[in-house]
Design an enzyme around this catalytic site. Structure first.
Site, short mmCIF file in Angstrom:
data_model
loop_
_atom_site.label_atom_id
_atom_site.label_comp_id
_atom_site.label_asym_id
_atom_site.label_seq_id
_atom_site.Cartn_x
_atom_site.Cartn_y
_atom_site.Cartn_z
N TYR A 161 2.99 8.51 -1.12
CA TYR A 161 4.27 8.94 -1.68
C TYR A 161 5.31 9.19 -0.59
O TYR A 161 6.50 9.00 -0.81
CB TYR A 161 4.09 10.23 -2.49
CG TYR A 161 3.86 10.03 -3.96
CD1 TYR A 161 2.78 9.29 -4.42
CD2 TYR A 161 4.72 10.59 -4.90
CE1 TYR A 161 2.57 9.12 -5.78
CE2 TYR A 161 4.51 10.42 -6.25
CZ TYR A 161 3.43 9.69 -6.69
OH TYR A 161 3.23 9.53 -8.02
N LYS A 205 -11.34 7.00 -2.18
CA LYS A 205 -11.61 5.56 -2.20
C LYS A 205 -12.15 5.22 -0.82
O LYS A 205 -11.65 4.32 -0.12
CB LYS A 205 -10.33 4.78 -2.57
CG LYS A 205 -10.53 3.31 -2.85
CD LYS A 205 -11.28 3.00 -4.15
CE LYS A 205 -11.60 1.52 -4.26
NZ LYS A 205 -12.48 1.21 -5.41
N ASP A 264 -12.03 4.86 -8.98
CA ASP A 264 -12.24 3.97 -10.15
C ASP A 264 -13.33 4.54 -11.05
O ASP A 264 -13.20 4.58 -12.28
CB ASP A 264 -12.53 2.52 -9.71
CG ASP A 264 -13.58 2.40 -8.62
OD1 ASP A 264 -14.00 3.44 -8.06
OD2 ASP A 264 -14.00 1.26 -8.33
N ASP A 279 -1.81 11.64 -9.37
CA ASP A 279 -0.76 11.29 -10.34
C ASP A 279 -1.39 10.54 -11.51
O ASP A 279 -1.14 10.86 -12.68
CB ASP A 279 0.29 10.41 -9.64
CG ASP A 279 1.37 9.94 -10.58
OD1 ASP A 279 1.87 10.78 -11.36
OD2 ASP A 279 1.72 8.75 -10.55
N ASP A 314 -2.56 12.14 -15.58
CA ASP A 314 -2.06 11.60 -16.86
C ASP A 314 -3.24 11.23 -17.76
O ASP A 314 -3.21 11.47 -18.97
CB ASP A 314 -1.20 10.35 -16.64
CG ASP A 314 0.30 10.66 -16.60
OD1 ASP A 314 0.64 11.78 -16.17
OD2 ASP A 314 1.10 9.80 -16.99
C1 IPM Z 1 4.50 13.43 -11.89
C2 IPM Z 1 5.52 12.32 -12.05
C3 IPM Z 1 6.22 12.16 -10.72
C4 IPM Z 1 5.18 11.76 -9.70
C5 IPM Z 1 7.41 11.20 -10.72
C6 IPM Z 1 8.44 11.57 -11.77
C7 IPM Z 1 8.06 11.11 -9.37
O1 IPM Z 1 4.89 11.16 -12.48
O2 IPM Z 1 4.89 14.57 -11.59
O3 IPM Z 1 3.32 13.17 -12.10
O4 IPM Z 1 4.86 10.56 -9.56
O5 IPM Z 1 4.67 12.63 -9.01
MG MG Z 2 2.85 11.38 -12.99
#
Ligand code: IPM
Ligand code: MG
Length: 357
Positions: A135, A190, A222, A246, A250
């Site tokens: 990042y 990884k 993975d 990240d 999710d």
């Molecule tokens: C998160 C989001 C952010 C990230 C984006 C909006 C930059 O997806 O907080 O998970 O990738 O960290």
């Molecule tokens: Mg995110």
């Protein structure tokens, strides 16, 4: 207790308003100051993270953040896009430790796309390193490829890198957190392919020597993605780098039924923190009053716990949220037959009422 309130874009303003209502109904006194961030700040001041907003955030004990982003900004130069605001706050405030709990509330067990028996009682804490990795790694950019099979062609590149202290400190955060839970840490890497993550694995293993009471295992990313949907309850604390975190956070959020339920905390070494729902700005439903404010309300509870030293108030909010769920109140994202459909504002009001009861 000074709180910087940064509602941002899309549904950000609606959900943050409900969290503030909840905070104000507590018998605590806060100094709150609101500022623009993200696309809203770009529209008003030409920058997603104006100097004044950053200054306010840095001078506060905690930042209550909504969400940023809208497709209409996608064509802007990268430094002007709304997402840069959150990345800039993380970097400037040194918010290296991101806590993303994935908890499945009993009442919502049927809202997940996974079988109820797989997720009933789920309680995972994902700890994502937030200020390093690909990042932020330099160099990055576009150029003419200097070598390789396509030398001379246009190329783009990013740099994945971690220093020893960055890995050590996030590993310690994970082991300390596990001590307060079920004493198990899974470090996701990884290492079979990446130098950066072999280093990660080696250092997490070293730091583990200081925490013999905590069990540590290592998993390739993975496989972790697969295990999260196959047998999610095998996890307690998951610690990983910025990019894998990240993605996996999710994925984990969906185990719980709705990303609209998940809070997050991003902390620095002095416990100053930024608190935001795990979901985004959802421009498609903005302004309709249908967004779920519970992730933001639960983020406010995390703020009370981690940055403002108000554990009791944090627990009260969490209990109030459980209560409204038990009452059958549901925003659209968690609605199912036999429950009561409510708006963003009605959900916030219900939490306030449950707190008072
Ligand atoms: C998160 C989001 C952010 C990230 C984006 C909006 C930059 O997806 O907080 O998970 O990738 O960290
Ligand atoms: Mg995110």
């Amino acid at each position: 207790m000074k709180i910087a309130v940064l509602p941002g874009d899309g549904i950000g303003t609606e959900i943050v308003a409900e969290a503030i209502k909840v905070l104000q109904s507590l018998d605590l006194r806060f100094e709150m100051e609101t500022a623009l961030v993200g696309g809203a700040a770009y529209d008003a001041h030409g920058h997603p993270l104006p100097e004044a907003t950053l200054k306010l955030a840095m001078q506060s004990d905690a930042v209550l953040f909504g969400a940023v982003g809208d497709w209409k900004y996608d064509s802007l130069d990268r430094p002007l896009r709304p997402e840069q605001a959150i990345l800039g706050l993380r970097k400037n405030m040194g918010l290296f430790a991101n806590f993303r709990p994935a908890i499945c509330y009993q009442e919502l067990v049927n809202a997940s796309s996974l079988k109820p028996e797989l997720i009933a009682g789920l309680d995972i804490l994902i700890i994502r390193e937030l200020t390093g990795d690909i990042y932020f790694g330099q160099p990055r950019g576009r150029r003419v490829a200097p070598d390789g099979a396509f030398a001379g062609a246009e190329e783009a590149f990013d740099t994945m890198r971690y220093t020893r202290p960055e890995i050590e400190r996030i590993a310690r955060v994970a082991f300390e957190a596990a001590r307060k839970r079920h004493k198990r840490v899974t470090s996701v890497d990884k290492a079979n392919v990446l130098e950066t993550f072999q280093f990660w694995k080696d250092i997490v293993t070293e730091v583990h020597k200081d925490y013999p009471d905590v069990a540590l295992d290592h998993m390739y990313v993975d496989n972790a993605a697969m295990q999260l949907v196959k047998e999610p309850k095998r996890f307690d604390v998951v610690v990983t780098g910025n990019m894998f975190g990240d993605i996996l956070s999710d994925e984990a959020s969906m185990l719980t039924g709705s990303i609209g339920m998940l809070p997050s905390a991003s902390l620095n070494a002095s416990r100053q923190g930024l608190y935001e729902p795990s979901h985004g700005s959802a421009p498609d439903i903005a302004g309709k009053g249908i967004a779920n404010p519970l992730a933001t309300i639960l983020s406010a509870a995390m703020m009370l716990r981690f940055s403002l030293d108000q554990e009791e108030a944090a627990l009260r909010i969490e209990q109030a949220v459980k209560k409204v769920l038990a009452q059958g109140l549901r925003t659209a994202d968690i609605y199912s037959d036999g429950t009561q459909h409510v708006s963003t504002k009605e959900m916030g009001d219900a939490v306030v009422k449950a707190l008072a009861a």
